[in-house]
Design a protein around this motif. Sequence first.
Motif, mmCIF file in Angstrom:
data_model
loop_
_atom_site.group_PDB
_atom_site.id
_atom_site.type_symbol
_atom_site.label_atom_id
_atom_site.label_comp_id
_atom_site.label_asym_id
_atom_site.label_seq_id
_atom_site.Cartn_x
_atom_site.Cartn_y
_atom_site.Cartn_z
ATOM 1 N N PHE A 409 0.753 19.015 -39.318
ATOM 2 C CA PHE A 409 0.491 18.867 -37.887
ATOM 3 C C PHE A 409 0.714 17.436 -37.400
ATOM 4 N N SER A 410 0.510 16.454 -38.274
ATOM 5 C CA SER A 410 0.712 15.066 -37.858
ATOM 6 C C SER A 410 2.174 14.800 -37.502
ATOM 7 N N LYS A 411 3.086 15.604 -38.063
ATOM 8 C CA LYS A 411 4.508 15.441 -37.737
ATOM 9 C C LYS A 411 4.777 15.798 -36.276
ATOM 10 N N LEU A 412 3.949 16.656 -35.715
ATOM 11 C CA LEU A 412 4.092 17.006 -34.307
ATOM 12 C C LEU A 412 3.721 15.809 -33.427
ATOM 13 N N VAL A 413 2.670 15.103 -33.801
ATOM 14 C CA VAL A 413 2.294 13.900 -33.055
ATOM 15 C C VAL A 413 3.383 12.836 -33.175
ATOM 16 N N GLU A 414 3.940 12.687 -34.368
ATOM 17 C CA GLU A 414 5.036 11.721 -34.567
ATOM 18 C C GLU A 414 6.226 12.067 -33.680
ATOM 19 N N TYR A 415 6.512 13.381 -33.549
ATOM 20 C CA TYR A 415 7.611 13.793 -32.668
ATOM 21 C C TYR A 415 7.349 13.344 -31.235
ATOM 22 N N TYR A 416 6.147 13.616 -30.735
ATOM 23 C CA TYR A 416 5.836 13.247 -29.348
ATOM 24 C C TYR A 416 5.915 11.731 -29.150
ATOM 25 N N GLU A 417 5.420 10.976 -30.122
ATOM 26 C CA GLU A 417 5.470 9.514 -29.989
ATOM 27 C C GLU A 417 6.916 9.032 -29.855
ATOM 28 N N LYS A 418 7.785 9.541 -30.703
ATOM 29 C CA LYS A 418 9.195 9.137 -30.663
ATOM 30 C C LYS A 418 9.890 9.637 -29.394
ATOM 31 N N GLU A 419 9.604 10.877 -29.006
ATOM 32 C CA GLU A 419 10.264 11.452 -27.841
ATOM 33 C C GLU A 419 9.812 10.775 -26.554
ATOM 34 N N LEU A 420 8.532 10.480 -26.449
ATOM 35 C CA LEU A 420 8.034 9.797 -25.247
ATOM 36 C C LEU A 420 8.614 8.386 -25.151
ATOM 37 N N MET A 421 8.757 7.739 -26.280
ATOM 38 C CA MET A 421 9.377 6.412 -26.286
ATOM 39 C C MET A 421 10.841 6.511 -25.850
ATOM 40 N N ARG A 422 11.543 7.530 -26.368
ATOM 41 C CA ARG A 422 12.948 7.719 -25.999
ATOM 42 C C ARG A 422 13.095 7.969 -24.507
ATOM 43 N N LEU A 423 12.151 8.701 -23.926
ATOM 44 C CA LEU A 423 12.219 9.059 -22.513
ATOM 45 C C LEU A 423 11.720 7.947 -21.591
ATOM 46 N N GLY A 424 11.156 6.910 -22.172
ATOM 47 C CA GLY A 424 10.701 5.780 -21.348
ATOM 48 C C GLY A 424 9.320 5.944 -20.757
ATOM 49 N N VAL A 425 8.508 6.825 -21.324
ATOM 50 C CA VAL A 425 7.138 6.990 -20.847
ATOM 51 C C VAL A 425 6.311 5.754 -21.232
ATOM 52 N N LYS A 426 5.568 5.220 -20.275
ATOM 53 C CA LYS A 426 4.680 4.086 -20.554
ATOM 54 C C LYS A 426 3.383 4.632 -21.155
ATOM 55 N N ILE A 427 3.022 4.136 -22.329
ATOM 56 C CA ILE A 427 1.828 4.626 -23.014
ATOM 57 C C ILE A 427 0.770 3.529 -23.017
ATOM 58 N N MET A 428 -0.383 3.840 -22.443
ATOM 59 C CA MET A 428 -1.486 2.884 -22.322
ATOM 60 C C MET A 428 -2.631 3.358 -23.215
ATOM 61 N N LEU A 429 -2.738 2.779 -24.434
ATOM 62 C CA LEU A 429 -3.824 3.110 -25.341
ATOM 63 C C LEU A 429 -5.064 2.299 -24.998
ATOM 64 N N ASN A 430 -6.210 2.772 -25.458
ATOM 65 C CA ASN A 430 -7.497 2.114 -25.153
ATOM 66 C C ASN A 430 -7.646 1.897 -23.653
ATOM 67 N N SER A 431 -7.144 2.854 -22.896
ATOM 68 C CA SER A 431 -7.144 2.724 -21.435
ATOM 69 C C SER A 431 -7.564 4.024 -20.780
ATOM 70 N N GLU A 432 -8.178 3.903 -19.603
ATOM 71 C CA GLU A 432 -8.575 5.079 -18.835
ATOM 72 C C GLU A 432 -8.095 4.924 -17.397
ATOM 73 N N SER A 433 -7.987 6.047 -16.717
ATOM 74 C CA SER A 433 -7.623 6.034 -15.301
ATOM 75 C C SER A 433 -8.453 7.101 -14.597
ATOM 76 N N LYS A 434 -8.877 6.783 -13.382
ATOM 77 C CA LYS A 434 -9.707 7.730 -12.631
ATOM 78 C C LYS A 434 -8.879 8.681 -11.780
ATOM 79 N N ASP A 435 -7.568 8.409 -11.683
ATOM 80 C CA ASP A 435 -6.728 9.314 -10.904
ATOM 81 C C ASP A 435 -5.504 9.706 -11.737
#
Length: 545
Positions: A409-435
Amino acid sequence: MKLLEPFSIKDIKLKNRIVMSPMITNLATPEGYPTEEHIRYFIRRSSAGLLITEYTYVNNLDSRGSPNEMGLYSDELIPKFARLTEAVHNNDSRIFVQLVHAGRKTRKLLIWGNSPIAPSNVPLIDPVREMNEDDINRVIDDFVKASERAEKSGFDGIELHGAHGYLIAQFLSPATNKREDKYKDGVLFLEEILKEVRRVVSIPVGMRISVTEFDPNGLNPELVAKIVKRVEPLLDYVHLSAGRDGPLGGSSSFYYKKPSYIDEARIVRKEVRIPLFLVGSVTSVEDAEKVLEVADVVVLARQILADPDWPIKIGNNRPIRPCIRCNQLCRLLSVREVRCDVNPELGWEILPPMEKGEGEVKVVGGGLMGMEIARVLSLRGFEVTLYEKNDRLGGQINEIKDPYKKNEFSKLVEYYEKELMRLGVKIMLNSESKDGIIAIPKERQPIFRNYEKKKILVNSNLYAYQDYVFEWIKNNEVYVTQNVFKGLDRNRGYLLEEKYRELGVKIVKEPIKADIVIDDIRVSQPSIGASIARGYWIARNFSNV
């Protein structure tokens, strides 16, 4: 890369050495012809050099094995099948039809109230009638006529289904063939079918066979090698799978090795020279390369359901969405169309392309639902920022204690991490948003609690408790009831039980007294499939207007 090199079966040239395995979909009509959904399903996977249809029944008397199975039992169906082959050819691939008679592996309800027939009176589901020579001759003729229809429909080849405990396999296996006449030699039945089919068609003819039935009384690699060697002059290729009727078979869960049947295939390879196809938990390029050390062609099954672009992605090094071998949604075929926990588009290929979007979107929650929302929104054209309050993506996947499941199952998370990076998604860890889009499931699996030197009884089918047993057994006395395996695919449940026994977990028929009693049995529960599907549909339908 050898995998992407062309290969030929007789005079049919394949653009690569990747074959889509025959798999039940229930996407055909009750009458047995392919629907538009079915055709789109095949087109979507046409990057493979060859597609093999799901098993296709040869008569409308006693050969069908599942509700919306394809059938080539009438000339009236030829135009509908020709539509399928035309579509596949127009998308630069080849397609073979797999022909089957279910034999004893069916129910009266599925075969129009008739009695299942078999080589011998060895019932499996419903009572069976032992075939006489008239039955045998009729069935041979059914295969011949279905083969003629296949060629007229434009199929590039024919595969006889001699695996997984269907009728041909029932003749071949010593475990199911108890006859005392000449057909005690079950290969004779196969030879007669092959000779008659070859007489009426010019396209390639192959056979699928189980290289092992996981039964000391059934087929094994040595016997299969002898069978294939004997009929080799009548075959253009042989396709090795595994299993008969038991929990072990071709679709192994994450508790079984992968690739699954290379050692067994080596024994057959030594004896035969015709092209060899091999299936069995191939999910990565590394798996495929191991298969090609033994076989000529790699057969993808669940992996090409999970990611239909697998053949393209291995060529351009894009992230591949992995089959995690969970055997959940893809195994509900007695009551559902084919679906996949990690690919929410499976079965919905007929839908129009997603609408383009623009603007900035926030997604709150970096679990599977949130990552899927971010992926789909980015594909639509939105600028996506994904917020996760913890220090890594993955959500509840990070809580898994079962080492076998965690590895897959961890390979699925690795896929998303790589794919989101490829697509240019900004990832904000240790972060929250109210909207933004809140991607937090309404329901979750139970949180792990640690126990020491306790007597624990688990009487629950929740996935989380199945995992936690692996941790609890280290410092506790653990008992589980059969309810723990309730709802699991037979293969996964059988192998999980084996793993528990190896660890010293005790399996009891009835609940016992214990210090800690976990009693929670549900009809439905939170799952990977539900989270990813929810994320996909939220993102597909999202509008910021």
